[in-house]
Design a protein around this motif. Structure first.
Motif, PDB file in Angstrom:
ATOM      1  N   ASP A 118     -39.534  -0.853   9.359  1.00  0.00           N
ATOM      2  CA  ASP A 118     -39.210  -0.177  10.608  1.00  0.00           C
ATOM      3  C   ASP A 118     -37.699  -0.024  10.809  1.00  0.00           C
ATOM      4  OD1 ASP A 118     -38.532  -2.810  11.138  1.00  0.00           O
ATOM      5  OD2 ASP A 118     -39.575  -2.894  13.066  1.00  0.00           O
ATOM      6  N   LEU A 119     -36.931  -0.223   9.723  1.00  0.00           N
ATOM      7  CA  LEU A 119     -35.473  -0.078   9.781  1.00  0.00           C
ATOM      8  C   LEU A 119     -35.069   1.268   9.187  1.00  0.00           C
ATOM      9  CD1 LEU A 119     -34.385  -3.631   8.574  1.00  0.00           C
ATOM     10  CD2 LEU A 119     -34.808  -2.845  10.924  1.00  0.00           C
ATOM     11  N   ILE A 120     -34.023   1.859   9.771  1.00  0.00           N
ATOM     12  CA  ILE A 120     -33.518   3.131   9.278  1.00  0.00           C
ATOM     13  C   ILE A 120     -31.999   3.074   9.179  1.00  0.00           C
ATOM     14  CG2 ILE A 120     -33.490   4.148  11.610  1.00  0.00           C
ATOM     15  CD1 ILE A 120     -34.224   6.866  10.208  1.00  0.00           C
ATOM     16  N   GLY A 146     -16.954  16.748  13.301  1.00  0.00           N
ATOM     17  CA  GLY A 146     -16.383  15.815  12.336  1.00  0.00           C
ATOM     18  C   GLY A 146     -16.751  14.364  12.551  1.00  0.00           C
ATOM     19  N   LEU A 147     -17.801  14.088  13.317  1.00  0.00           N
ATOM     20  CA  LEU A 147     -18.227  12.707  13.566  1.00  0.00           C
ATOM     21  C   LEU A 147     -19.083  12.231  12.392  1.00  0.00           C
ATOM     22  CD1 LEU A 147     -19.221  13.164  17.309  1.00  0.00           C
ATOM     23  CD2 LEU A 147     -17.070  12.262  16.404  1.00  0.00           C
ATOM     24  N   LEU A 148     -18.437  11.630  11.418  1.00  0.00           N
ATOM     25  CA  LEU A 148     -19.104  11.230  10.184  1.00  0.00           C
ATOM     26  C   LEU A 148     -19.249   9.724  10.114  1.00  0.00           C
ATOM     27  CD1 LEU A 148     -17.160  13.570   7.737  1.00  0.00           C
ATOM     28  CD2 LEU A 148     -19.228  14.067   9.054  1.00  0.00           C
ATOM     29  N   GLY A 149     -20.195   9.259   9.314  1.00  0.00           N
ATOM     30  CA  GLY A 149     -20.335   7.832   9.092  1.00  0.00           C
ATOM     31  C   GLY A 149     -21.769   7.373   9.191  1.00  0.00           C
ATOM     32  N   GLY A 150     -21.914   6.054   9.149  1.00  0.00           N
ATOM     33  CA  GLY A 150     -23.227   5.446   9.113  1.00  0.00           C
ATOM     34  C   GLY A 150     -23.749   5.045  10.476  1.00  0.00           C
ATOM     35  N   PHE A 151     -25.056   5.121  10.588  1.00  0.00           N
ATOM     36  CA  PHE A 151     -25.766   4.668  11.773  1.00  0.00           C
ATOM     37  C   PHE A 151     -26.932   3.824  11.298  1.00  0.00           C
ATOM     38  CE2 PHE A 151     -23.576   8.485  12.870  1.00  0.00           C
ATOM     39  CZ  PHE A 151     -23.053   8.224  14.124  1.00  0.00           C
ATOM     40  N   VAL A 152     -27.185   2.717  11.979  1.00  0.00           N
ATOM     41  CA  VAL A 152     -28.271   1.817  11.602  1.00  0.00           C
ATOM     42  C   VAL A 152     -29.140   1.547  12.822  1.00  0.00           C
ATOM     43  CG1 VAL A 152     -26.996   0.730   9.713  1.00  0.00           C
ATOM     44  CG2 VAL A 152     -26.856  -0.245  12.010  1.00  0.00           C
ATOM     45  N   ASN A 209     -33.851   3.698  17.905  1.00  0.00           N
ATOM     46  CA  ASN A 209     -32.748   2.929  18.475  1.00  0.00           C
ATOM     47  C   ASN A 209     -31.660   2.821  17.409  1.00  0.00           C
ATOM     48  OD1 ASN A 209     -31.182   1.353  20.098  1.00  0.00           O
ATOM     49  ND2 ASN A 209     -32.584  -0.375  20.200  1.00  0.00           N
ATOM     50  N   LEU A 210     -30.605   3.621  17.536  1.00  0.00           N
ATOM     51  CA  LEU A 210     -29.516   3.696  16.549  1.00  0.00           C
ATOM     52  C   LEU A 210     -28.188   3.284  17.161  1.00  0.00           C
ATOM     53  CD1 LEU A 210     -29.996   7.192  14.850  1.00  0.00           C
ATOM     54  CD2 LEU A 210     -30.364   4.970  13.795  1.00  0.00           C
ATOM     55  N   VAL A 211     -27.331   2.695  16.329  1.00  0.00           N
ATOM     56  CA  VAL A 211     -25.951   2.397  16.709  1.00  0.00           C
ATOM     57  C   VAL A 211     -25.036   2.742  15.536  1.00  0.00           C
ATOM     58  CG1 VAL A 211     -26.593   0.537  18.310  1.00  0.00           C
ATOM     59  CG2 VAL A 211     -26.059  -0.012  15.932  1.00  0.00           C
ATOM     60  N   GLU A 223     -22.765   2.110  12.615  1.00  0.00           N
ATOM     61  CA  GLU A 223     -22.662   1.001  11.670  1.00  0.00           C
ATOM     62  C   GLU A 223     -21.258   0.398  11.731  1.00  0.00           C
ATOM     63  OE1 GLU A 223     -24.085   0.246   7.137  1.00  0.00           O
ATOM     64  OE2 GLU A 223     -23.116   2.163   7.569  1.00  0.00           O
ATOM     65  N   GLY A 224     -21.196  -0.932  11.774  1.00  0.00           N
ATOM     66  CA  GLY A 224     -19.923  -1.629  11.789  1.00  0.00           C
ATOM     67  C   GLY A 224     -19.337  -1.807  13.180  1.00  0.00           C
ATOM     68  N   MET A 225     -19.779  -1.001  14.136  1.00  0.00           N
ATOM     69  CA  MET A 225     -19.271  -1.126  15.507  1.00  0.00           C
ATOM     70  C   MET A 225     -20.183  -2.005  16.360  1.00  0.00           C
ATOM     71  SD  MET A 225     -17.832   2.690  16.272  1.00  0.00           S
ATOM     72  CE  MET A 225     -16.913   2.155  17.714  1.00  0.00           C
ATOM     73  N   HIS A 226     -21.460  -2.059  15.985  1.00  0.00           N
ATOM     74  CA  HIS A 226     -22.462  -2.830  16.718  1.00  0.00           C
ATOM     75  C   HIS A 226     -23.420  -3.460  15.716  1.00  0.00           C
ATOM     76  CE1 HIS A 226     -21.209  -0.783  20.403  1.00  0.00           C
ATOM     77  NE2 HIS A 226     -21.243   0.336  19.710  1.00  0.00           N
ATOM     78  N   GLU A 227     -24.070  -4.525  16.146  1.00  0.00           N
ATOM     79  CA  GLU A 227     -25.115  -5.133  15.330  1.00  0.00           C
ATOM     80  C   GLU A 227     -26.331  -4.202  15.306  1.00  0.00           C
ATOM     81  OE1 GLU A 227     -25.234  -8.263  13.723  1.00  0.00           O
ATOM     82  OE2 GLU A 227     -23.072  -8.248  14.078  1.00  0.00           O
ATOM     83  N   ARG A 228     -27.026  -4.174  14.181  1.00  0.00           N
ATOM     84  CA  ARG A 228     -28.248  -3.369  14.080  1.00  0.00           C
ATOM     85  C   ARG A 228     -29.231  -3.814  15.161  1.00  0.00           C
ATOM     86  NH1 ARG A 228     -31.154  -0.753  10.006  1.00  0.00           N
ATOM     87  NH2 ARG A 228     -29.752  -1.520   8.395  1.00  0.00           N
ATOM     88  N   PRO A 229     -29.785  -2.882  15.921  1.00  0.00           N
ATOM     89  CA  PRO A 229     -30.815  -3.250  16.896  1.00  0.00           C
ATOM     90  C   PRO A 229     -32.016  -3.871  16.183  1.00  0.00           C
ATOM     91  CG  PRO A 229     -30.070  -0.987  17.251  1.00  0.00           C
ATOM     92  CD  PRO A 229     -29.484  -1.453  15.957  1.00  0.00           C
ATOM     93  N   THR A 230     -32.585  -4.879  16.802  1.00  0.00           N
ATOM     94  CA  THR A 230     -33.756  -5.545  16.219  1.00  0.00           C
ATOM     95  C   THR A 230     -35.026  -5.234  16.991  1.00  0.00           C
ATOM     96  OG1 THR A 230     -33.288  -7.523  17.519  1.00  0.00           O
ATOM     97  CG2 THR A 230     -32.374  -7.436  15.276  1.00  0.00           C
TER      98      THR A 230
END
Length: 103
Positions: A49-51, A61-67, A80-82, A84-91
């Motif tokens: 259930d993780l993405i 130009g908003l590039l990068g990872g989301f978890v 539920n996405l945030v 990556e690196g700015m917030h902990e992965r939602p659980t």
């Protein structure tokens, strides 16, 4: 992973109603928010259930990872996405955005 394939759009009452994600079988996605003329695309990976999403193109130009995490219940996707690196992965799905299957 097959459950998430196809186009999903945010429902009314969510932050950006009409914002859509189209998840493709090859591990890529496209996104569009027509009211502001915004498009984006990238790749995604699913494990349970993780993405993880890597946005490689964006109108502004908003590039990068989301978890995050997700759940599919019938024709609804709860995502539920945030950033990556700015917030902990939602659980869990507290604060998840709701999308409906378009096709």
């Amino acid at each position: 992973m097959n459950e998430i394939l196809g186009k999903w759009a945010q429902i009314e009452g969510q932050p950006y109603p009409g914002l859509s994600f189209t998840f493709k079988e090859d591990g890529t996605y496209d996104s569009a928010y027509e009211p502001m003329g915004i498009t984006s695309s990238g790749t995604y990976k699913i494990e349970g259930d993780l993405i993880d999403m890597n946005q490689t193109e964006h109108t502004f130009g908003l590039l990068g990872g989301f978890v995050g995490c997700f759940a599919i219940e019938g024709k609804q996707l709860k995502l539920n996405l945030v950033a990556e690196g700015m917030h902990e992965r939602p659980t869990d799905l507290n604060g998840a955005v709701i999308y409906e299957k378009v096709d």
